[in-house]
Every structure is written in structure tokens, then in C-alpha cells.
Design an enzyme around this catalytic site. Sequence first.
Site, PDB file in Angstrom:
ATOM      1  N   PRO A  53       0.841  -1.194   0.000  1.00 18.26           N
ATOM      2  CA  PRO A  53       0.000   0.000   0.000  1.00 18.26           C
ATOM      3  C   PRO A  53       0.878   1.247   0.000  1.00 18.26           C
ATOM      4  O   PRO A  53       1.987   1.221   0.556  1.00 18.26           O
ATOM      5  CB  PRO A  53      -0.795  -0.125   1.301  1.00 18.26           C
ATOM      6  CG  PRO A  53       0.046  -0.973   2.184  1.00 18.26           C
ATOM      7  CD  PRO A  53       0.776  -1.917   1.268  1.00 18.26           C
ATOM      8  N   HIS A  54       0.419   2.297  -0.633  1.00 15.06           N
ATOM      9  CA  HIS A  54       1.194   3.527  -0.583  1.00 15.06           C
ATOM     10  C   HIS A  54       0.310   4.756  -0.540  1.00 15.06           C
ATOM     11  O   HIS A  54      -0.763   4.799  -1.121  1.00 15.06           O
ATOM     12  CB  HIS A  54       2.249   3.645  -1.675  1.00 15.06           C
ATOM     13  CG  HIS A  54       1.932   3.007  -2.991  1.00 15.06           C
ATOM     14  ND1 HIS A  54       1.817   1.658  -3.172  1.00 15.06           N
ATOM     15  CD2 HIS A  54       1.740   3.555  -4.201  1.00 15.06           C
ATOM     16  CE1 HIS A  54       1.564   1.400  -4.450  1.00 15.06           C
ATOM     17  NE2 HIS A  54       1.509   2.534  -5.081  1.00 15.06           N
TER      18      HIS A  54
END
Length: 151
Positions: free
Chosen positions: A64-65
Site C-alpha cells: 500500500p502507498h
Amino acid sequence: MSDFVQASHVFLNNPAKNVEEALEFLSAQAVKLGIADDEKAALDAFKAREAEGTTGMMEGFAIPHAKADAVKKAAVLVVKFAGDVEWESMDNKPIKVAIALCVPGGEAGTTHLKLLSKVAVMLMDETFRKDVLAADDPAAIAERINDGLDA
């Protein structure tokens, strides 16, 4: 980057059951660690990226970012979950580890892409995946990821 990931940024046995809970935890930790200054903005950035397409990769890993102005410094947070997390993934397997990238909005095309490509390369390495899945020491996990970032 040899000390980019700190042991204090590695969390073990997280009880999250789904992607929503995982992203909420990551956003809260980013604020607690001084990486971001607005938990809701960080969460919104993680969710916006997830809405573009899943960050669930293969073999139990997700990347995830969050790219947002609320993020004050680039950082990597690592969460090993206590059980399987419901998270759409490329191989339709549940997620066991999230390697989350937090990047200031102004570094979206530079730092973000460098970190993402390095982590993606690490995840192609079966030994790396096995090492992280087997490790139960935050310092060892941080060191293993830092080694990959330096490669």
C-alpha cells in the site's frame, strides 16, 4: 538508505482482518511516528491509491502507498498480520505482510517510484519473502528490507 526502515516502523501480530483495518492502522501509526500530520488525509491517500487498483501483490504481500501533503517525510512501515487479511491480490491469496510506502506529495514522481521499484524487486525474490514471513524480530525485518533498498 541503509537505515531507512527502523525497527520502530515494523509491527508484528497486527489483528487487522481486512484492507480497511490495515490501512486505518497504517495511517494512525504514520501520525504517531511523526511521518504524517493528518491521519484522515493519510488514510484518504492510501484508499485513493487502492481505488486505482489493488496493492495486494503475490504470495501474501501488499505494497500500500500514500502520496500526500500530509506526509512530511518518506518512510516505509511494515506490518505482519496475526492472521490472513482479506485484500484483493494478484494471486487471489490473502495478505500476511504489508510493506507500506509513505511519501510526501511533492516526491510522488521521485522518491515514491524509487521505493516502489525497490520493494517490487525484493518481492520477486523468494528468499526475501521467506525471510520476512519467518522473522519475528522487528530489527531483523527492518535490516532485511534496508539491505534490499541498498541493493
